[in-house]
Design a protein around this motif. Structure first.
Motif, PDB file in Angstrom:
ATOM      1  N   ILE A1594      -6.364  15.645  -8.119  1.00  6.77           N
ATOM      2  CA  ILE A1594      -6.722  15.431  -6.718  1.00  6.77           C
ATOM      3  C   ILE A1594      -5.804  14.702  -6.145  1.00  6.77           C
ATOM      4  O   ILE A1594      -5.242  13.795  -6.654  1.00  6.77           O
ATOM      5  N   MET A1595      -5.382  15.038  -4.681  1.00 10.72           N
ATOM      6  CA  MET A1595      -4.110  14.340  -4.161  1.00 10.72           C
ATOM      7  C   MET A1595      -4.820  13.957  -2.860  1.00 10.72           C
ATOM      8  O   MET A1595      -5.530  14.548  -2.152  1.00 10.72           O
ATOM      9  N   LEU A1596      -4.243  12.590  -2.769  1.00 13.42           N
ATOM     10  CA  LEU A1596      -4.634  11.769  -1.438  1.00 13.42           C
ATOM     11  C   LEU A1596      -3.276  11.977  -0.503  1.00 13.42           C
ATOM     12  O   LEU A1596      -2.364  11.237  -0.982  1.00 13.42           O
ATOM     13  N   VAL A1597      -3.285  12.633   0.642  1.00 18.60           N
ATOM     14  CA  VAL A1597      -1.971  12.583   1.207  1.00 18.60           C
ATOM     15  C   VAL A1597      -1.953  11.654   2.480  1.00 18.60           C
ATOM     16  O   VAL A1597      -2.744  11.692   3.223  1.00 18.60           O
ATOM     17  N   LEU A1598      -0.952  10.936   2.328  1.00 17.75           N
ATOM     18  CA  LEU A1598      -0.945   9.810   3.511  1.00 17.75           C
ATOM     19  C   LEU A1598      -0.544  10.390   4.835  1.00 17.75           C
ATOM     20  O   LEU A1598       0.397  11.375   4.671  1.00 17.75           O
ATOM     21  N   PRO A1599      -0.970   9.862   5.777  1.00 20.92           N
ATOM     22  CA  PRO A1599      -0.277  10.408   7.207  1.00 20.92           C
ATOM     23  C   PRO A1599       1.170  10.337   7.315  1.00 20.92           C
ATOM     24  O   PRO A1599       1.824   9.452   6.527  1.00 20.92           O
ATOM     25  N   SER A1600       1.791  11.414   8.007  1.00 25.26           N
ATOM     26  CA  SER A1600       3.096  11.475   8.278  1.00 25.26           C
ATOM     27  C   SER A1600       3.680   9.888   8.569  1.00 25.26           C
ATOM     28  O   SER A1600       5.005   9.806   8.585  1.00 25.26           O
ATOM     29  N   ILE A1601       3.121   9.370   9.315  1.00 27.51           N
ATOM     30  CA  ILE A1601       3.567   7.926   9.969  1.00 27.51           C
ATOM     31  C   ILE A1601       3.997   7.171   8.811  1.00 27.51           C
ATOM     32  O   ILE A1601       4.740   6.203   8.814  1.00 27.51           O
ATOM     33  N   PHE A1602       3.471   7.453   7.488  1.00 26.85           N
ATOM     34  CA  PHE A1602       3.649   6.453   6.294  1.00 26.85           C
ATOM     35  C   PHE A1602       4.895   7.065   5.474  1.00 26.85           C
ATOM     36  O   PHE A1602       5.002   6.772   4.401  1.00 26.85           O
ATOM     37  N   ASN A1603       5.657   8.237   6.148  1.00 30.91           N
ATOM     38  CA  ASN A1603       6.635   8.758   5.211  1.00 30.91           C
ATOM     39  C   ASN A1603       7.750   7.934   4.744  1.00 30.91           C
ATOM     40  O   ASN A1603       8.239   8.148   3.498  1.00 30.91           O
ATOM     41  N   SER A1604       8.048   6.885   5.616  1.00 31.61           N
ATOM     42  CA  SER A1604       8.827   6.136   5.273  1.00 31.61           C
ATOM     43  C   SER A1604       8.501   4.683   4.842  1.00 31.61           C
ATOM     44  O   SER A1604       9.255   3.746   4.524  1.00 31.61           O
ATOM     45  N   ALA A1605       7.182   4.812   4.520  1.00 32.09           N
ATOM     46  CA  ALA A1605       6.592   3.263   4.337  1.00 32.09           C
ATOM     47  C   ALA A1605       6.774   2.891   2.938  1.00 32.09           C
ATOM     48  O   ALA A1605       7.095   3.969   2.058  1.00 32.09           O
ATOM     49  N   GLY A1606       6.437   1.801   2.495  1.00 32.50           N
ATOM     50  CA  GLY A1606       6.764   1.277   1.141  1.00 32.50           C
ATOM     51  C   GLY A1606       4.943   1.356   0.564  1.00 32.50           C
ATOM     52  O   GLY A1606       4.375   1.827   0.900  1.00 32.50           O
ATOM     53  N   VAL A1607       4.992   0.536  -0.835  1.00 23.53           N
ATOM     54  CA  VAL A1607       3.910   0.658  -1.721  1.00 23.53           C
ATOM     55  C   VAL A1607       2.738  -0.011  -0.848  1.00 23.53           C
ATOM     56  O   VAL A1607       1.625   0.255  -1.225  1.00 23.53           O
ATOM     57  N   GLY A1608       2.997  -1.039  -0.077  1.00 27.40           N
ATOM     58  CA  GLY A1608       1.967  -1.726   0.578  1.00 27.40           C
ATOM     59  C   GLY A1608       1.075  -0.623   1.409  1.00 27.40           C
ATOM     60  O   GLY A1608       0.122  -0.816   1.515  1.00 27.40           O
ATOM     61  N   ALA A1609       1.898   0.284   2.137  1.00 22.14           N
ATOM     62  CA  ALA A1609       1.136   1.140   3.007  1.00 22.14           C
ATOM     63  C   ALA A1609      -0.006   2.009   2.063  1.00 22.14           C
ATOM     64  O   ALA A1609      -1.259   2.172   2.570  1.00 22.14           O
ATOM     65  N   ALA A1610       0.520   2.379   0.934  1.00 16.14           N
ATOM     66  CA  ALA A1610      -0.368   3.040  -0.031  1.00 16.14           C
ATOM     67  C   ALA A1610      -1.655   2.440  -0.501  1.00 16.14           C
ATOM     68  O   ALA A1610      -2.613   2.660  -0.522  1.00 16.14           O
ATOM     69  N   HIS A1611      -1.076   1.026  -0.909  1.00 11.18           N
ATOM     70  CA  HIS A1611      -2.258   0.103  -1.288  1.00 11.18           C
ATOM     71  C   HIS A1611      -3.364  -0.132  -0.165  1.00 11.18           C
ATOM     72  O   HIS A1611      -4.453  -0.104  -0.568  1.00 11.18           O
ATOM     73  N   PHE A1612      -2.714  -0.337   0.939  1.00 10.95           N
ATOM     74  CA  PHE A1612      -3.522  -0.679   2.124  1.00 10.95           C
ATOM     75  C   PHE A1612      -4.556   0.548   2.236  1.00 10.95           C
ATOM     76  O   PHE A1612      -5.606   0.343   2.617  1.00 10.95           O
ATOM     77  N   PHE A1740       7.341  -3.497   1.113  1.00  8.18           N
ATOM     78  CA  PHE A1740       8.079  -2.863   0.097  1.00  8.18           C
ATOM     79  C   PHE A1740       8.204  -3.579  -1.212  1.00  8.18           C
ATOM     80  O   PHE A1740       7.919  -2.804  -2.197  1.00  8.18           O
ATOM     81  N   THR A1741       8.255  -4.835  -1.242  1.00  6.18           N
ATOM     82  CA  THR A1741       8.331  -5.486  -2.419  1.00  6.18           C
ATOM     83  C   THR A1741       7.183  -6.567  -2.566  1.00  6.18           C
ATOM     84  O   THR A1741       6.920  -7.221  -1.584  1.00  6.18           O
ATOM     85  N   CYS A1742       6.920  -6.925  -3.731  1.00  7.44           N
ATOM     86  CA  CYS A1742       5.990  -8.029  -4.120  1.00  7.44           C
ATOM     87  C   CYS A1742       4.755  -7.970  -3.247  1.00  7.44           C
ATOM     88  O   CYS A1742       4.117  -9.141  -2.861  1.00  7.44           O
ATOM     89  N   ASP A1743       4.285  -6.785  -2.884  1.00 10.88           N
ATOM     90  CA  ASP A1743       2.879  -6.771  -2.126  1.00 10.88           C
ATOM     91  C   ASP A1743       1.721  -7.231  -2.884  1.00 10.88           C
ATOM     92  O   ASP A1743       0.764  -7.616  -2.573  1.00 10.88           O
ATOM     93  N   ASP A1744       1.985  -7.050  -4.327  1.00 11.18           N
ATOM     94  CA  ASP A1744       0.895  -7.519  -5.173  1.00 11.18           C
ATOM     95  C   ASP A1744       0.755  -8.897  -5.424  1.00 11.18           C
ATOM     96  O   ASP A1744      -0.533  -9.418  -5.364  1.00 11.18           O
ATOM     97  N   VAL A1745       1.808  -9.560  -5.375  1.00 12.59           N
ATOM     98  CA  VAL A1745       1.752 -11.092  -5.268  1.00 12.59           C
ATOM     99  C   VAL A1745       1.249 -11.568  -4.200  1.00 12.59           C
ATOM    100  O   VAL A1745       0.277 -12.456  -4.126  1.00 12.59           O
ATOM    101  N   ASP A1746       1.467 -10.983  -2.900  1.00  5.99           N
ATOM    102  CA  ASP A1746       0.876 -11.524  -1.702  1.00  5.99           C
ATOM    103  C   ASP A1746      -0.467 -11.243  -1.633  1.00  5.99           C
ATOM    104  O   ASP A1746      -1.183 -12.167  -1.061  1.00  5.99           O
ATOM    105  N   PHE A1747      -0.900 -10.212  -2.199  1.00  6.01           N
ATOM    106  CA  PHE A1747      -2.322  -9.733  -2.298  1.00  6.01           C
ATOM    107  C   PHE A1747      -3.103 -10.762  -2.914  1.00  6.01           C
ATOM    108  O   PHE A1747      -4.205 -11.234  -2.700  1.00  6.01           O
ATOM    109  N   ASN A1748      -2.548 -11.058  -4.205  1.00  5.04           N
ATOM    110  CA  ASN A1748      -3.032 -11.914  -5.134  1.00  5.04           C
ATOM    111  C   ASN A1748      -3.364 -13.207  -4.568  1.00  5.04           C
ATOM    112  O   ASN A1748      -4.484 -13.792  -4.677  1.00  5.04           O
ATOM    113  N   LEU A1749      -2.258 -13.763  -3.854  1.00  4.49           N
ATOM    114  CA  LEU A1749      -2.679 -14.966  -3.086  1.00  4.49           C
ATOM    115  C   LEU A1749      -3.767 -15.078  -1.951  1.00  4.49           C
ATOM    116  O   LEU A1749      -4.436 -16.000  -1.873  1.00  4.49           O
ATOM    117  N   ARG A1750      -3.606 -13.778  -1.271  1.00  2.00           N
ATOM    118  CA  ARG A1750      -4.633 -14.060  -0.297  1.00  2.00           C
ATOM    119  C   ARG A1750      -6.085 -13.681  -0.744  1.00  2.00           C
ATOM    120  O   ARG A1750      -6.940 -14.430  -0.453  1.00  2.00           O
TER     121      ARG A1750
END
Length: 1951
Positions: A1594-1612, A1740-1750
């Protein structure tokens, strides 16, 4: 002018020959020219091909213009005729003196022709029906090959007698040609003129001026004539006939395109019936005649009627039908030989499709009265006539049937040719007619007429003739269907009328009239029976003694003709009849003749030849006289010389030593090619080989039943180290263990093979490689075995074993066929895919040496090259006196098989030669020069070496009974001559081992330093250096390798009548050899030579001492050099200079044989199995690599050698090679003299160790004349004639309609050729393959390795096994990150720990009391900023351990781990269990998927978000749709209360980018087959590629505006989607009565590199006890998920995770079962509790640390299960690496560094093509000290970061606080901060909030906003100017263009 070739000949070859070979043309009249026809047709292929391509159009056109002068196509040059002299005659057909020159007028007048001149006919445009007679110097006409005409002209007028015309222009004016174009001799001199039987001049063959035409011809001649016999003679006989055919006789020939010329012009010619006379000379013998007569015909091959085989000319438009036949005649390019084959040899039984021999047993259609065969036919004729059935009915024969042989081969050939047109009919060319029977027969007569007296007809030549004739006659249609370029002239084929059956006998008789009765035509009125009876009568009366062929034609019936052809020539009939015997019949016949004593008459005859009486009497007499006088040891007889002695006083040969073992570059390249083919099978989507499922490699090598080959292969396996490498054995490996892996295919093989199959069945995780070596042997079908099983149980054994169902179906058996002659495995029915063929690579490409090899391989093509001019001595030779004697005896003893006669003659020659050398010089007259040379060298060689090293002579006697006779006879002669200890005679038979006399075994053991008292040589390689005659029997060689001391390869007795490509090449393969690659440097200073040698040679392998024991240090120099000398290398030249008497470089050149014990004993090193040359050989190969290196380093070698030599014992080693260095100490004598007292003393010595010589050059090969001619004649393709033979006796051609092989073809193209044009016979094991009904009938796990004989294939495949094993081990391993946790020293003690050590799950109450550990421990964040949890957490020195900035890019530490059965896999893994999971199962269609849109509103994005789901049909049950196939409503979620042990409740989401191949998305094994939902989250632009590789996911395809986004967008988006889905599911299930809180709220977010999961089993003796032990094991992800999902109160946890695995995990980290801390990589997220905590979509980086703290600051629980760990695979592609920061200026090649990621607003800074957020994060990571100078390494005063965590680099600490009301924050009241970071702060951050915090004076502030406007607003809103000082220059932005929306920052200092 007139004699200029300008603009005329476009053939570069012709011009080249003209200019380079002018002298040759002058010599040409001393040679007998080749028959023009045979040249033309035999080689016509070339012309045809160029012709069809239109390349010759221009030339043809010009040539024709002469004839058709005014045709529109003639070139438009205006040519001004000079005005004729006044008063001269200008009448057409007369010369200017008024004399008639027309052929019709002066044909019967005597014409004076000066010596060296020929009469030719010139065509005048104004007299198209006449030829003008001229006399021309033949030097200015083309020779028989169509080449070498001198430029210019010299001619006389035959009318007025005027002589000396030097210009053709002048001459053409004189004879009134009245040309409108520039006069050229090529255009206007058209025909040779010949005199017929009545003495009248008639038009003869065309003069062929075109280079290309002749090229064709030449070959043809060759092929045909020389194909089996000498080309030259052949031409003679045929010459005469051409003239006659030309006439109107050949009407039927469809070939019409190029007839000899308009026959209509001279109808009279047809009348000629007698032998043609050429220019007054007797034609048959005269070269010229041949030329002319031929040219009229088809010069091609013997058949000739066709004069030129070029394209149809315009002139033929008006041609009378008769002339046409000429054309057909000739092309036999390949035919001659081929025919022979098919006609002759059984193997070739061409298309007959018969399994058995083609002899009288064939059913032949008969009719009419029986014909009685006379009783005494054989006695009178001295040969059995061979009768080939032709067209129509054949009568019964009765009476003495034993004296005739009847064969259907010709009939089959005719039938095949009739079907030629079918191929084109497929294209719709229904109008094409096959060749008529009449034409076929006529062409056959022409072919026979041109055969030389010692040539034998070949069916394949005839087929080529028919093919060419038919192609030429249908040129237009063929071109049309081949879409060739249009031709400039209209082809004239339609006008040709066919030959009628009434004309046929007359035309055939006419053709035969020119050949001196070589061909006799009998015409019958009623049936063939009359003709056969007549033939038998003539034979009995002796009237056909000079006739080789009788053609019987019965043309009385209306429609069809009956015909047959009888071969009555003694030579031809014998060869043809013997070739029709199968190998078994041949053996039976010979055995019968020996048993019945028929051969006694031969012995009697030999006795009578010897003037001194019987040879045996002479021998006895000699024996008695010399008893006691002949020294019995060869050392005694050897000449006394200075000899090097070893320590024990035994003489040592210094010119011979062994090489270290190793794998040659070629072998390694082939092994790697094999490996890549195996990998490609595994990588294909066919699931035929799952390499990932194998843990080890095992193998079995199947070889033919030859004891020597068996021992040789066992030896290779034993010494190659492969058994250790594969882990199959432990040190030391014994020979018995090696024998377990080699299977001799004899009667006992079945039981062992069965055990092998059983083993493969029981070990599914072992990959078994079944190697079928010498794979062209025994291809008999097991079906045939069923017929013969009682008589010979080994028949069809290969098929029964290797092709059995178990082997074909076993998924863990790969079959590798290895052979030098793969042709029989390359048919239309083969099981081997063309993509699975591996061919031995060529060593040179475009002049570049691809693989640096120290040795040059010498195979068939090199042997053939040695016979070309420029080589001193050809290596291929034949013995003419031997052949002459055999022929004479064949006539005398017609009932004996020629193999018997040849063997007896040769043995007699050897016996006489031995006697001659031993002191009976009178016997020289009874042997041949060649045999005498062999014997002299054999006997003298041991005398030239201090050790007695000698030469091997291989005497090949295929028939075992004859081999036994030869052995007995030679042994008897040797005994009588007292030579028993001078040389050994060894009888080598496949079924038995080697027997060597005790004396010689002792010698071998001494040379090879063998201590074992029981040792006996078991392979021929171990006989190296032994002077011996090896009588090698057995119908086929079985892959036995021969030693380097092989000097003569006597193949004079091979069965030359069975001409099949495989048989011929494998016999010649015995002589294949490696010689040194070095070129002798004849001149130049020694040092130079030495040095260059050293350097060139230094190569790859490690320096091996070639097995020396003694003091290596001294010898090292020399030994190492060794390699340089391997062939005629520099060294050699030096030595030769040093001692003139030595052949250059002989002694040194060869670092040759194995003098060393151990070494020799293990001859071929591991690698080259077939290296071909003895123990040493192989080593020798190696030596080259490496051993020489030293030479460079040891300059002072001169004295050294001597010293080393003197050292004695090991000196052997030094030797030869050293010689090169020996410089003055002339190693030339190295052989024995090397022991020199003083360094500079030259010891001259004439003799050298014969081993050194033998090793330096390939053996000399003696062949039967027939085979010799076959190899040395080439067909039009430029290949030896032998290449066009039927490739193997077990296959047949699919059609006569096939092109010839081409010289330019690669091995792959040759394979495709055979795959297209051959099919197996019914007896072949592949015969039934197509019947299996599969379109793709190839077996997927079957490979074919082919390479020349003795080149080292065994070494290559053993190396392949080693690297395959290494790769499998590597495939089952992955590199996983193995890094210890960081910052562990900051952990607080007890109060931070969970102390209930035995709890399987966390206790909620206890856990809530644990403080949160802010510090990051994941090693991937070693370069991240530390998070302070409370004051004084960190002392500044504690952080020093972090990496230095320079180490930034240092590779992270990894460990190689073996994959467990619970691993996650990438797309390269295929196995049966997960086929369905992956959607690649063969029984399922590739997964169909549907695209669904899922929309929801998102407040964070401020708009509705549309996500696309791609859902395979097989996964639709995980979703809810409004109706089947309707709108997607939600993703199903289970209930918290569900208790399934086979279902994972949490859906798994894996965000991924750039890893469609390498991402670990196959969780089938990780989940242990449990039901689970897995969703790949991909970017829109990568959707298609992921879909291709993972069709069932199964694929979940992100909207095209996120083509250049980092992993934070996918997690979000994952989290937002899942929360929205949870709401929908709660609503849906609420309607079903489910409470909202019971719907499962967890999801898994996993990295795409999680490969395996582990659990730590902890054994606690007591809760507080120090007794603590633990172990880690691999478990499935299913186990871990079920455990975690079963946790009590699980819904109270917001985030769950596990440790990252590390090999150095400390016990205390595992002892505490749970921690409240950061979780990474693989998290289980509660989307319900975290509803209001978002991932930062921009990160793009450290989004998991940021989320853990939140999450923590929101008061939620994070729990890490410390006893579970995840392993992360290192994947080199994709992920965060897929983001590249580049300049927007395309041509800028300058690297961008992080300091350039920001710039001042409005500056002219280069903008970058990267998202602003990425630039910001990267800049802060590397350069945050620019913004926070006070914070650098100041860990007690961190930077305050509000609502976000950004990585400011390892040297700056941060303190995270949340501005949200009620959030959990650390106490900051007593902390003083060195900086403040405000990142995109929202309304929760207010001025009052910031005023709670204290800052150092000079602390810095950084505010980051989306645009400049909001930056200013933020400063105002937060009242920052009250405490912070701002400056205009402190504003920055990320280096983005405006359209990329840069981020802006403002910095300030605290006041």
């Amino acid at each position: 002018m007139g004699n200029s070739y300008a603009g005329q000949l476009k053939s570069t070859r012709f011009e080249e020959v003209l200019h380079n070979s002018i002298e040759a043309s002058l010599r040409s009249n001393t040679l007998v020219p080749r028959p023009i026809f045979s040249q033309l047709y035999l080689e016509a292929e070339q012309q045809l091909s160029s012709l069809e391509g239109g390349s010759r159009a221009d030339n043809e056109e010009e040539e024709e213009d002469g004839e058709g002068g005014l045709e529109p196509s003639s070139p438009p040059n205006a040519y001004q005729l000079p005005p004729p002299p006044e008063g001269c005659c200008t009448t057409d057909g007369f010369c200017q003196a008024g004399k008639d020159l027309r052929l019709v007028s002066i044909s019967s007048e005597p014409i004076e022709v000066p010596a060296g001149f020929l009469l030719v006919g010139a065509k005048s445009p104004s007299l198209p029906d006449h030829l003008l007679v001229c006399a021309v110097d033949k030097r200015f006409l083309p020779d028989d090959n169509g080449h070498n005409a001198l430029l210019g002209f010299s001619g006389n007028c035959v009318g007025c007698g005027k002589k000396g015309f030097c210009y053709f222009t002048e001459f053409s004016n004189h004879i009134n040609l009245k040309l409108t174009t520039q006069p050229k001799k090529q255009k206007h001199l058209k025909y040779y003129l010949v005199r017929n039987a009545q003495g009248a001049l008639t038009k003869g063959p065309l003069i062929c001026w075109k280079g290309s035409e002749f090229r064709g011809r030449q070959n043809s001649t060759n092929t045909c004539s020389s194909s089996l016999f000498p080309p030259l003679e052949s031409s003679g006989s045929l010459a005469a006939f051409p003239t006659e055919p030309v006439p109107g006789t050949n009407p039927s020939v469809p070939v019409g395109a190029q007839q000899a010329g308009p026959a209509s012009d001279h109808p009279s010619v047809t009348t000629a019936t007698g032998p043609a006379v050429f220019n007054g000379k007797d034609s048959p013998k005269h070269p010229q005649l041949v030329k002319s007569s031929l040219s009229a015909l088809p010069r091609p091959s013997a058949l000739g009627i066709l004069p030129n085989s070029g394209p149809p000319k315009k002139r033929h438009k008006g041609w009378s039908p008769e002339s046409k036949s000429t054309t057909d005649g000739g092309f036999i390019q390949g035919g001659g030989n081929r025919a022979k084959h098919e006609g002759t040899s059984i193997p070739c039984v061409p298309q007959a499709g018969l399994v058995g021999p083609a002899s009288v047993t064939f059913p032949v259609v008969a009719s009419g009265e029986p014909v009685s065969v006379p009783d005494n036919l054989l006695k009178i004729c001295k040969a059995k006539p061979v009768i080939f059935k032709g067209h129509g009915n054949f009568p019964y024969l009765c009476g003495n049937l034993n004296d005739v042989v009847v064969s259907p081969l010709l009939y089959t050939c005719y039938q095949n040719s009739q079907s030629l047109a079918r191929a084109y009919e497929q294209h719709g060319a229904s109008t094409m007619q096959p060749i008529s029977e009449e034409t076929q027969l006529l062409l056959t007569v022409y072919y026979l007429v041109q055969l030389a007296a010692d040539q034998v007809p070949l069916m394949e030549d005839l087929e080529q003739i028919f093919l060419r004739s038919w192609r030429e006659s249908h040129l237009t249609e063929i071109r049309q269907y081949q879409q060739a370029p249009p031709q400039p002239f209209p082809p004239a084929t339609s006008t040709a009328a066919p030959v009628t059956s009434a004309q046929l006998p007359w035309l055939a008789g006419l053709a035969a009239s020119s050949c001196n009765d070589s061909v006799h035509v009998i015409e019958c009125a009623y049936s063939l029976a009359e003709g056969l009876s007549e033939m038998f009568r003539l034979l009995i009366e002796g009237k056909l003694s000079k006739t080789n062929y009788v053609v019987i034609i019965c043309a009385c019936r209306n429609a069809a003709i009956d015909s047959c052809i009888a071969v009555t020539g003694k030579y031809q009939a014998r060869i043809l009849s013997e070739s029709l015997l199968s190998p078994a019949e041949y053996q039976r016949e010979v055995h019968y003749e020996l048993v019945t004593g028929k051969v006694d008459s031969l012995g009697t005859f030999f006795s009578s030849l010897c003037p001194e009486g019987d040879i045996d009497i002479l021998l006895d007499k000699f024996h008695q006289e010399n008893q006691g006088h002949v020294s019995s040891s060869f050392t005694a007889s050897s000449t006394k010389k200075t000899a090097v002695l070893d320590a024990s006083g035994v003489p040592v040969c210094t010119s011979y030593h062994q090489e270290p073992r190793g794998v040659r570059p070629f072998q390694l390249a082939v092994a790697q090619k094999l490996l890549s083919h195996v990998c490609s099978i595994a990588d294909s989507s066919t699931q035929n080989l799952d390499l990932g499922s194998f843990e080890k490699v095992d193998f079995l090598i199947c070889i033919p039943p030859s004891e020597v080959t068996y021992q040789q292969t066992v030896f290779h396996v034993w010494h190659s180290g492969v058994l250790l490498e594969l882990g199959l054995e432990k040190e030391p490996v014994t020979k018995q263990r090696a024998e377990q892996h080699v299977l001799k295919l004899d009667t006992e093989a079945q039981a062992r093979f069965k055990a092998f199959l059983q083993n493969s069945f029981q070990n599914p995780h072992t990959l078994f490689v079944l190697i079928h070596d010498h794979a062209h042997w025994d291809l008999v079908s097991s079906a045939v075995h069923n017929i013969y099983s009682q008589s010979d149980p080994s028949v069809g054994l290969v098929d029964r074993l290797l092709n059995c169902r178990e082997v074909k179906e076993a998924p863990n058996i790969v079959t590798l066929h290895v052979t030098s002659f793969p042709y029989a495995l390359q048919t239309q029915h083969t099981l081997i895919s063309p993509y699975n063929e591996i061919h031995w690579p060529i060593s040179f490409s475009n002049g570049v040496d691809l693989y640096h090899e120290s040795k040059k391989y010498f195979g068939l093509s090199e042997f053939i090259d040695s016979t070309l001019s420029g080589h001193s001595l050809p290596l291929l030779r034949y013995d003419s006196s031997f052949e002459a004697m055999v022929t004479a005896l064949g006539k005398r003893f017609p009932r004996l098989h020629s193999a018997v006669i040849r063997t007896f003659v040769l043995v007699q020659h050897y016996a006489a030669a031995m006697m001659a050398v031993s002191g009976l010089p009178q016997m020289k007259n009874h042997t041949s020069v060649e045999t005498l040379e062999i014997t002299q060298n054999l006997l003298n060689s041991p005398k030239q070496c201090p050790c007695g090293h000698g030469l091997m002579v291989l005497l090949r006697v295929p028939c075992s009974p004859l081999a036994a006779v030869a052995y007995e006879r030679l042994a008897h002669v040797r005994a009588r001559l007292a030579l028993e200890e001078h040389f050994e005679i060894i009888l080598g038979h496949p079924s038995s081992g080697i027997t060597v006399g005790k004396h010689f075994v002792k010698q071998l053991k001494m040379w090879q330093k063998i201590e074992d008292a029981e040792w006996r040589p078991q392979t021929y390689l171990e006989l190296e250096g032994l002077p011996c005659i090896l009588i090698f029997s057995g119908m086929d060689p079985h892959g036995e390798s021969l030693p380097r001391s092989l000097r003569y390869c006597d193949l004079r007795l091979i069965n030359s009548s069975c001409l099949v490509r495989t048989a011929l090449e494998q016999e010649l393969g015995l002589a294949a050899y490696f010689v040194s690659n070095d070129i002798p440097l004849e001149k130049g200073p020694k040092n130079e030579a030495l040095e260059s040698d050293g350097e060139k040679l230094s190569s790859t392998d490690e320096d091996e001492e070639a097995g020396t024991e003694g003091s290596t240090s001294e010898q090292r120099g020399p030994v190492k050099r060794e390699r340089s000398h391997s062939h005629d290398s520099a060294s050699s030249s030096l030595s030769s200079k040093a001692s003139g008497s030595v052949l250059y470089g002989e002694s040194l050149a060869q670092p040759s044989g194995p003098p060393q014990g151990e070494l020799t004993r293990s001859p071929p090193p591991c690698g080259p199995a077939e290296e071909g040359r003895a123990p040493g050989e192989i080593q020798r190969l190696r030596v080259s690599q490496g051993s020489t290196v030293i030479s460079r380093h040891s300059p002072g070698l001169v004295p050294q050698p001597d010293s080393s030599l003197r050292t004695g014992r090991r000196s052997l080693q030094v030797p030869a090679a050293p010689s090169s260095q020996l410089s003055s100490s002339s190693s030339s004598g190295s052989s024995s003299t090397c022991a020199v007292p003083a360094a500079n003393v030259l010891v001259l010595q004439a003799s050298q160790c014969s081993m050194a010589k033998a090793c330096r050059q390939p053996p000399i090969v003696f062949l039967p004349k027939l085979v010799y001619d076959m190899l040395l004649s080439t067909d039009s393709s430029g290949l030896p004639k032998s290449a066009s033979l039927l490739p193997s006796p077990s296959v047949m051609w699919t059609s006569s309609f096939r092109p010839l092989l081409s010289k330019m073809m690669t091995s792959t193209e040759q394979s495709l050729y055979y795959r297209q044009w051959t099919v197996p016979r019914p007896s072949h094991m592949d015969y039934g393959n197509r019947a299996e009904g599969r379109v793709d009938s190839f077996h997927p796990r079957r490979l074919l390795l082919s390479g020349p004989p003795q080149i080292g294939k065994t070494g290559a495949y053993l190396q392949f096994l080693s690297i395959l094993s290494r790769m499998l081990i590597r495939l089952t391993e992955v590199d996983v990150y193995d890094e210890e946790e960081i910052n562990t020293s900051f952990r607080e003690e007890l109060e931070w720990r969970y102390l209930q050590l035995a709890d399987p799950w966390p206790d909620l109450e206890l856990f809530q009391k644990l403080p949160f550990d802010y510090i990051i421990h994941d090693p991937k964040y070693e370069d991240a900023s530390l998070i302070c949890s409370h004051p004084q957490t960190i002392k500044s020195e504690d952080r020093e351990m972090s990496r230095k900035p320079d180490d930034l890019y240092v590779r992270r530490q990894t460990a190689r781990m073996r994959l467990s059965k619970y691993a996650a896999y990438n797309t390269y893994h295929h196995c049966e269990q997960c086929q369905q999971y992956m959607g690649f199962h063969p029984h399922y269609q590739l997964s169909e998927s549907t695209l669904h849109v899922f929309a929801f509103s998102c407040s964070m994005l401020g708009e509705e978000v549309q996500l696309h789901f791609i859902i395979p049909k097989s996964k639709e049950h995980h979703f809810v749709f409004s109706q089947p196939g309707g709108q997607l409503e939600s993703m199903r979620l289970p209930l918290v209360t569900d208790k399934s042990h086979e279902h994972i409740k949490s859906p798994t989401f894996t965000p991924t980018t750039g890893r469609h191949e390498h991402g670990l998305f196959n969780l089938y094994h990780a989940m242990d087959g449990a039901n689970h939902l897995h969703v790949l989250v991909v970017k829109e632009y990568e959707m298609a590629i992921y879909k291709k590789y993972w069709p069932n996911h199964i694929m979940l395809v992100l909207p095209s505006i996120f083509n250049s986004a980092g992993v934070g967008a996918a997690h979000f988006l994952i989290k937002e989607l899942c929360y929205h889905n949870l709401e929908l599911e709660r609503n849906r299930q609420e309607e079903l009565g489910v409470k909202p809180q019971d719907v499962w709220p967890f999801i898994v977010i996993a990295d795409d590199s999680c490969v395996m999961w582990n659990v730590a089993d902890v054994d606690c003796a007591g809760e507080r006890s120090r007794e603590f032990s633990w172990s880690e094991r691999n478990v499935s992800l299913k186990h871990i998920m079920l455990h975690i999902e079963a946790s009590p109160n699980i819904t109270h946890y917001a985030l769950l995770g596990m440790r990252k695995w590390a090999s150095k995990t400390r016990g205390r980290e595992v002892q505490e079962p749970f921690s409240r801390c950061h979780v990474h990589d693989f998290i289980i997220l509660n989307v319900d509790l975290t509803q209001n905590v978002q991932y930062n979509q921009n990160r793009f980086t450290c989004d998991d640390v940021d989320f853990n703290l939140r999450v923590h600051s929101a008061g939620l629980l994070l729990c890490r299960f410390n006893r579970f760990s995840v392993m992360k695979k290192q994947i080199a592609v994709g992920g965060h690496r897929s983001f590249h920061i580049t300049s927007k200026v395309s041509d800028s090649s300058v690297a961008i560094v992080p300091s350039q990621y920001i710039c001042a607003p409005d500056s002219k800074h280069t903008f970058l093509a990267a998202p602003a957020q990425l630039l910001l994060e990267k800049f802060l990571q590397y350069h945050s000290h620019r913004f926070f100078p006070l914070s650098l390494k100041n860990h007690s005063h961190p930077v305050l970061s509000v609502d976000c965590y950004l990585n400011l680099g390892p040297q700056i600490s941060v303190c995270y606080v949340s501005s949200r009301p009620h959030s959990l924050n650390i106490s900051c009241s007593d902390m003083v901060f060195s900086g403040l970071l405000l990142y995109l702060c929202d309304s929760f951050v207010g001025a009052s909030f910031l005023k709670k915090f204290h800052f150092l004076k000079g602390a810095t502030l950084c505010v980051i906003c989306q645009d400049r406007n909001s930056l200013r607003q933020t400063v105002v809103r937060l009242e920052l100017e009250d405490e912070w000082q701002f400056r205009l220059r402190d504003e920055f932005q990320t280096a983005n263009a405006k359209e990329d929306r840069p981020l802006f920052f403002l910095t300030a200092r605290h006041i």
